[in-house]
Design a protein around this motif. Structure first.
Motif, PDB file in Angstrom:
ATOM      1  N   VAL A   1      -7.342  48.993  35.093  1.00  0.00           N
ATOM      2  CA  VAL A   1      -6.319  48.564  34.141  1.00  0.00           C
ATOM      3  C   VAL A   1      -6.243  49.542  32.962  1.00  0.00           C
ATOM      4  CG1 VAL A   1      -7.781  47.076  32.669  1.00  0.00           C
ATOM      5  CG2 VAL A   1      -5.374  46.478  33.064  1.00  0.00           C
ATOM      6  N   ASP A   2      -5.024  49.698  32.430  1.00  0.00           N
ATOM      7  CA  ASP A   2      -4.818  50.522  31.241  1.00  0.00           C
ATOM      8  C   ASP A   2      -5.194  49.677  30.025  1.00  0.00           C
ATOM      9  OD1 ASP A   2      -3.580  51.628  28.909  1.00  0.00           O
ATOM     10  OD2 ASP A   2      -2.321  52.849  30.227  1.00  0.00           O
ATOM     11  N   LEU A   3      -6.250  50.110  29.337  1.00  0.00           N
ATOM     12  CA  LEU A   3      -6.808  49.297  28.247  1.00  0.00           C
ATOM     13  C   LEU A   3      -5.812  49.057  27.109  1.00  0.00           C
ATOM     14  CD1 LEU A   3     -10.471  50.371  27.619  1.00  0.00           C
ATOM     15  CD2 LEU A   3      -9.588  48.070  28.039  1.00  0.00           C
ATOM     16  N   ALA A   4      -5.068  50.122  26.760  1.00  0.00           N
ATOM     17  CA  ALA A   4      -4.112  49.989  25.654  1.00  0.00           C
ATOM     18  C   ALA A   4      -3.037  48.964  26.015  1.00  0.00           C
ATOM     19  CB  ALA A   4      -3.486  51.348  25.346  1.00  0.00           C
ATOM     20  N   GLN A   5      -2.624  48.982  27.286  1.00  0.00           N
ATOM     21  CA  GLN A   5      -1.605  48.025  27.745  1.00  0.00           C
ATOM     22  C   GLN A   5      -2.162  46.597  27.742  1.00  0.00           C
ATOM     23  OE1 GLN A   5       1.566  48.582  28.828  1.00  0.00           O
ATOM     24  NE2 GLN A   5       1.698  50.734  29.458  1.00  0.00           N
ATOM     25  N   LEU A   6      -3.429  46.487  28.125  1.00  0.00           N
ATOM     26  CA  LEU A   6      -4.054  45.159  28.104  1.00  0.00           C
ATOM     27  C   LEU A   6      -4.130  44.648  26.676  1.00  0.00           C
ATOM     28  CD1 LEU A   6      -5.549  42.822  29.508  1.00  0.00           C
ATOM     29  CD2 LEU A   6      -7.670  44.116  29.231  1.00  0.00           C
ATOM     30  N   GLU A   7      -4.524  45.534  25.773  1.00  0.00           N
ATOM     31  CA  GLU A   7      -4.622  45.116  24.378  1.00  0.00           C
ATOM     32  C   GLU A   7      -3.244  44.730  23.841  1.00  0.00           C
ATOM     33  OE1 GLU A   7      -6.891  47.518  21.674  1.00  0.00           O
ATOM     34  OE2 GLU A   7      -6.514  46.068  20.059  1.00  0.00           O
TER      35      GLU A   7
ATOM     36  N   ASP B   1     -12.878  49.069  32.964  1.00  0.00           N
ATOM     37  CA  ASP B   1     -13.935  49.351  31.990  1.00  0.00           C
ATOM     38  C   ASP B   1     -14.397  48.014  31.405  1.00  0.00           C
ATOM     39  OD1 ASP B   1     -15.483  50.004  29.797  1.00  0.00           O
ATOM     40  OD2 ASP B   1     -14.243  51.737  29.251  1.00  0.00           O
ATOM     41  N   LEU B   2     -15.419  47.448  32.031  1.00  0.00           N
ATOM     42  CA  LEU B   2     -15.823  46.072  31.703  1.00  0.00           C
ATOM     43  C   LEU B   2     -16.295  45.936  30.258  1.00  0.00           C
ATOM     44  CD1 LEU B   2     -17.766  45.220  34.994  1.00  0.00           C
ATOM     45  CD2 LEU B   2     -15.352  44.813  34.473  1.00  0.00           C
ATOM     46  N   ALA B   3     -17.081  46.921  29.802  1.00  0.00           N
ATOM     47  CA  ALA B   3     -17.621  46.814  28.438  1.00  0.00           C
ATOM     48  C   ALA B   3     -16.489  46.871  27.416  1.00  0.00           C
ATOM     49  CB  ALA B   3     -18.631  47.935  28.189  1.00  0.00           C
ATOM     50  N   ALA B   4     -15.512  47.759  27.658  1.00  0.00           N
ATOM     51  CA  ALA B   4     -14.399  47.879  26.716  1.00  0.00           C
ATOM     52  C   ALA B   4     -13.555  46.602  26.711  1.00  0.00           C
ATOM     53  CB  ALA B   4     -13.533  49.086  27.076  1.00  0.00           C
ATOM     54  N   ILE B   5     -13.352  46.019  27.880  1.00  0.00           N
ATOM     55  CA  ILE B   5     -12.577  44.771  27.943  1.00  0.00           C
ATOM     56  C   ILE B   5     -13.336  43.656  27.225  1.00  0.00           C
ATOM     57  CG2 ILE B   5     -11.633  42.997  29.484  1.00  0.00           C
ATOM     58  CD1 ILE B   5     -11.033  45.210  31.508  1.00  0.00           C
ATOM     59  N   ALA B   6     -14.638  43.580  27.495  1.00  0.00           N
ATOM     60  CA  ALA B   6     -15.445  42.537  26.841  1.00  0.00           C
ATOM     61  C   ALA B   6     -15.359  42.683  25.319  1.00  0.00           C
ATOM     62  CB  ALA B   6     -16.892  42.615  27.318  1.00  0.00           C
ATOM     63  N   ALA B   7     -15.339  43.940  24.846  1.00  0.00           N
ATOM     64  CA  ALA B   7     -15.302  44.174  23.393  1.00  0.00           C
ATOM     65  C   ALA B   7     -13.998  43.675  22.773  1.00  0.00           C
ATOM     66  CB  ALA B   7     -15.504  45.662  23.098  1.00  0.00           C
TER      67      ALA B   7
ATOM     68  N   GLY C   1     -21.466  46.259  31.381  1.00  0.00           N
ATOM     69  CA  GLY C   1     -20.609  45.254  30.765  1.00  0.00           C
ATOM     70  C   GLY C   1     -20.421  44.013  31.625  1.00  0.00           C
ATOM     71  N   LEU C   2     -20.814  44.098  32.896  1.00  0.00           N
ATOM     72  CA  LEU C   2     -20.671  42.939  33.801  1.00  0.00           C
ATOM     73  C   LEU C   2     -21.333  41.705  33.197  1.00  0.00           C
ATOM     74  CD1 LEU C   2     -19.800  41.912  36.623  1.00  0.00           C
ATOM     75  CD2 LEU C   2     -22.036  42.609  37.478  1.00  0.00           C
ATOM     76  N   ASP C   3     -22.492  41.979  32.616  1.00  0.00           N
ATOM     77  CA  ASP C   3     -23.300  40.947  32.021  1.00  0.00           C
ATOM     78  C   ASP C   3     -22.593  40.171  30.899  1.00  0.00           C
ATOM     79  OD1 ASP C   3     -25.725  39.683  31.629  1.00  0.00           O
ATOM     80  OD2 ASP C   3     -26.100  40.961  29.893  1.00  0.00           O
ATOM     81  N   GLN C   4     -21.629  40.830  30.259  1.00  0.00           N
ATOM     82  CA  GLN C   4     -20.960  40.185  29.123  1.00  0.00           C
ATOM     83  C   GLN C   4     -19.845  39.244  29.549  1.00  0.00           C
ATOM     84  OE1 GLN C   4     -19.978  43.259  26.112  1.00  0.00           O
ATOM     85  NE2 GLN C   4     -21.533  44.451  27.168  1.00  0.00           N
ATOM     86  N   ALA C   5     -19.563  39.211  30.845  1.00  0.00           N
ATOM     87  CA  ALA C   5     -18.487  38.342  31.328  1.00  0.00           C
ATOM     88  C   ALA C   5     -18.830  36.879  31.086  1.00  0.00           C
ATOM     89  CB  ALA C   5     -18.263  38.585  32.812  1.00  0.00           C
TER      90      ALA C   5
END
Ligand SMILES: *Cc1c(COP(=O)(O)O)cnc(C)c1O
Length: 461
Positions: A211-217, A244-250, A281-285
């Motif tokens: 996924v495109d992080l900027a678009q998700l944000e 990018d799981l860690a970035a999404i979690a953040a 970042g999986l762990d932060q789900a």
């Protein structure tokens, strides 16, 4: 007692060793059995009035059905994402049937504690924190279903209501965002009354399935503070791309959402030092889906779900009855998953982890990855074929160099299947018809890769 039943009981030792022989016949014959077959069901038979006992059933099975079975447990079945069953996993699965425990409630057997031990081992295997608590379910679809049911309950909590009590209509519109979700996510949304159409696809990074992080944000921002569900994907089925799981979690620091990660087979990247970073970042789900009948190589049906919010889980799945008690601090499994009574499917995973440990399973994962890379390199050198994506983990996604139409790709898939050496499944990636070769069987070696390439080249002639 019915005479056929009484005769089987009286002769159990001999009969079960016949069953064992039949199983060994199947296992030793895997190398000769076609990887896949065109299904040709035998003529139907009426329900037997007088049964014929195990021996009769065994003969009828061997004659009528077994010849039409695929070699899906074998080394060159590369369709979907398909694991086989390691010897220990098979042993555990047999014993699960022999002891026939129901791990639902903890008042009559220590079987539920065995399941808890297996879950603890899996949590460690995937590097998850101890706050992640889990249960066994029948497959990744059910694991996604449970995770999204928890997400739904969490949305209710944000609005001060209990969806399990009030119903999904009380929630109003639900927002679900994802880049490249597996089809089972849509199915789970349908089952949960949230609806398939609710899923909002977020653009992916160029040339990627991540996924495109900027678009998700941007999409989260547009919700103006409304709580949402984000489904992150850790291992897409076509090109095994990872969000990018860690970035999404953040992003949860700025936007309220439940993070569900579908890591059905991608979680196993944690077992390869060169790929473990993909699971950071999986762990932060808030909830995690991991399949076991794929890359753990236990027999169907087995998967695990993890969550940080077991309290919500008991709200959704509690099965209050006087004889079962109410869910307390450490709820029985009956209060945690869609099923009530079920088999002790944890025993196969427990046996596999007992027998081969972290290192045995890491070796399978790393060998599968190396085999995928090997096939990818061979395909890259074959002018009649074209890779559609780099081989990121265990799947090779490729197509015909010339005219990869649906008809041509389907013909190639069929010809490969009918030749019997290898089975691959067709797919569509970015609008292009393609084939996928997915490596997740414990038996597969580089010799198999050579045979697969030969079969491919023969089918291209
Ligand atoms: C296989 C898979 C599923 C569904 O798994 P089942 O075990 O068939 O229910 C879900 N998500 C991903 C990413 C998968 O690969």
């Amino acid at each position: 007692m019915n005479p056929a039943l009484a005769a089987d009981l009286a002769d159990l030792d001999r009969l079960l060793s016949l069953v064992r022989d039949r199983a060994l016949h199947g296992l030793h014959g895997l190398d000769r059995r076609p990887a896949a077959v065109a299904p040709v069901p035998p003529l139907p038979l009426p329900l037997p009035g007088q049964g014929s006992g195990i021996e009769g059933a065994l003969a009828a099975f061997g004659e009528r059905w077994e010849p039409g079975f695929s070699g899906s447990a074998g080394p060159r079945y590369l369709g979907f994402i398909t694991g086989g069953a390691t010897p220990a996993a098979l042993a555990g699965d047999w014993l699960a049937s022999a002891y026939d425990q129901n791990p639902t409630a903890g008042i009559d057997s220590s079987a539920p504690d065995l399941e808890r031990e297996a879950i603890g081992w899996l949590r460690e295997l995937f590097g998850l924190d101890t706050v992640q608590q889990g249960a066994f379910v029948s497959g990744a679809t059910m694991s996604n279903f449970v995770g999204l049911a928890l997400a739904r309950e969490w949305l209710g909590e944000q609005k001060g209501l209990r969806v399990g009590e009030a119903g999904v209509a009380a929630l109003g519109p639900v927002r679900v965002l994802s880049g490249a979700p597996h089809s089972s996510i849509y199915k789970a949304l349908s089952m949960l009354g949230i609806g398939r159409q609710t899923l909002q696809l977020i653009p992916k990074q160029p040339g990627r399935e991540a996924v495109d992080l900027a678009q998700l944000e941007a999409a989260l921002q547009q919700l103006g503070g409304e709580p949402a569900i984000v489904v992150a994907n850790a291992g897409t089925v076509n090109t095994v791309d990872f969000d990018d799981l860690a970035a999404i979690a953040a992003l949860r620091e700025r936007y309220p959402f439940w993070l569900h990660v579908d890591a059905a087979f991608g979680a196993f990247a944690a077992l390869s030092p060169a790929h473990a970073h993909l699971t950071t970042g999986l762990d932060q789900a808030d909830s995690v889906c991991i399949d076991l009948h794929k890359w753990l190589n236990v027999p169907y049906d087995s998967a695990v779900q993890f969550t940080r919010r077991r309290d919500l889980q008991a709200r959704v799945f509690q099965n209050a009855a006087a004889y079962l008690g109410m869910p307390g601090e450490n709820p029985d499994f009956v209060h945690l998953t869609p099923e009530n009574s079920r088999r002790l499917r944890a025993l196969a995973a427990w046996f596999a982890l007992s027998a081969y440990g972290r290192e045995g399973h890491a070796e399978i994962v790393q060998r599968n990855i190396a085999c995928a890379r090997d096939l990818g390199e061979r395909i890259a050198q074959e002018p009649r074929l074209r890779l559609l994506a780099p081989v990121r983990l265990n799947v090779v996604c490729f197509t015909l160099s010339e005219d990869p139409s649906e008809a041509h790709v389907q013909t190639l898939v069929r010809e490969l299947r009918d030749a019997g050496e290898v089975f691959m499944t067709p797919s569509v990636y970015e609008g292009t018809w393609c084939l996928r070769a997915a490596f997740s069987n414990w038996r597969t070696t580089h010799e198999d890769v050579a045979r697969v390439m030969k079969a491919l080249q023969a089918a291209l002639l």
